[in-house]
Scaffold this motif. Structure first.
Motif, mmCIF file in Angstrom:
data_model
loop_
_atom_site.group_PDB
_atom_site.id
_atom_site.type_symbol
_atom_site.label_atom_id
_atom_site.label_comp_id
_atom_site.label_asym_id
_atom_site.label_seq_id
_atom_site.Cartn_x
_atom_site.Cartn_y
_atom_site.Cartn_z
ATOM 1 N N SER A 104 -63.536 -70.475 12.752
ATOM 2 C CA SER A 104 -62.446 -70.695 13.698
ATOM 3 C C SER A 104 -61.196 -69.938 13.269
ATOM 4 O O SER A 104 -60.496 -69.358 14.097
ATOM 5 N N GLU A 105 -60.885 -69.935 11.978
ATOM 6 C CA GLU A 105 -59.725 -69.194 11.486
ATOM 7 C C GLU A 105 -59.911 -67.691 11.683
ATOM 8 O O GLU A 105 -58.982 -66.993 12.082
ATOM 9 N N MET A 142 -58.638 -62.747 14.755
ATOM 10 C CA MET A 142 -59.125 -61.655 15.585
ATOM 11 C C MET A 142 -58.458 -61.676 16.959
ATOM 12 O O MET A 142 -58.028 -60.641 17.472
ATOM 13 N N ARG A 143 -58.318 -62.850 17.550
ATOM 14 C CA ARG A 143 -57.663 -62.954 18.856
ATOM 15 C C ARG A 143 -56.204 -62.543 18.785
ATOM 16 O O ARG A 143 -55.676 -61.901 19.692
ATOM 17 N N THR A 177 -54.529 -59.488 20.841
ATOM 18 C CA THR A 177 -53.352 -59.704 21.685
ATOM 19 C C THR A 177 -52.271 -58.687 21.362
ATOM 20 O O THR A 177 -51.635 -58.128 22.264
ATOM 21 N N LYS A 178 -52.057 -58.412 20.071
ATOM 22 C CA LYS A 178 -51.062 -57.420 19.674
ATOM 23 C C LYS A 178 -51.448 -56.030 20.169
ATOM 24 O O LYS A 178 -50.604 -55.277 20.655
ATOM 25 N N LEU A 179 -52.728 -55.689 20.050
ATOM 26 C CA LEU A 179 -53.197 -54.390 20.545
ATOM 27 C C LEU A 179 -53.007 -54.267 22.056
ATOM 28 O O LEU A 179 -52.550 -53.234 22.559
ATOM 29 N N GLU A 180 -53.351 -55.307 22.782
ATOM 30 C CA GLU A 180 -53.205 -55.287 24.236
ATOM 31 C C GLU A 180 -51.751 -55.160 24.648
ATOM 32 O O GLU A 180 -51.411 -54.372 25.538
#
Length: 134
Positions: free
Chosen positions: A107-108, A113-114, A118-121
């Motif tokens: 989960s961590e 990764m999420r 999000t930063k890349l997007e």
């Protein structure tokens, strides 16, 4: 089958982990705490968090299983639990440790990764907006 018992299936992505016909009660962990199910409880759908799943059957007694996140669906006497992973055993301490080591660690990693995605997007969107206006 008597109306005071439930049928339980614990499903993993590629197999049936457990199928029990004579379940008297089920206890599962949710984000809001622990949820107890008895045969006459109203139907429901609940998101499960990594933790210990317990059920008691007439023939098998009490069973404890470490489970990853997933869903629990109760419809009448049928209870379906679909989780990403499950570990059976009799030593409750070892099962709690498995939850901490195996399921919480994943989960961590997923959270990290999420966050990176999000930063890349957001970076991609801001650069694309600058290209359109500039």
């Amino acid at each position: 089958m008597q109306s005071n018992l439930m049928r339980l299936k614990v499903l993993l992505p590629f197999k049936v982990f457990a199928k029990v016909e004579d379940v008297k009660r089920i206890v599962a962990k949710t984000a809001q705490g622990f949820l107890g199910l008895l045969p006459h409880r109203l139907d429901c759908v609940v998101a499960l968090t990594p933790g210990i799943l317990t059920w008691e059957s007439e023939l098998g007694g009490e069973v404890v299983v470490a489970v990853d996140e997933g869903l629990l669906v109760k419809a009448g006497a049928e209870v379906l639990i679909s989780v990403r992973n499950a570990i059976g055993g009799t030593d409750l301490d070892k099962l709690h440790e498995a939850v901490k080591q195996e399921f919480m660690k994943v989960s961590e990693q997923e959270h990290d990764m999420r966050l990176a995605l999000t930063k890349l997007e957001s970076g991609f969107i801001s650069r694309f907006a600058k290209l359109q206006h500039g």
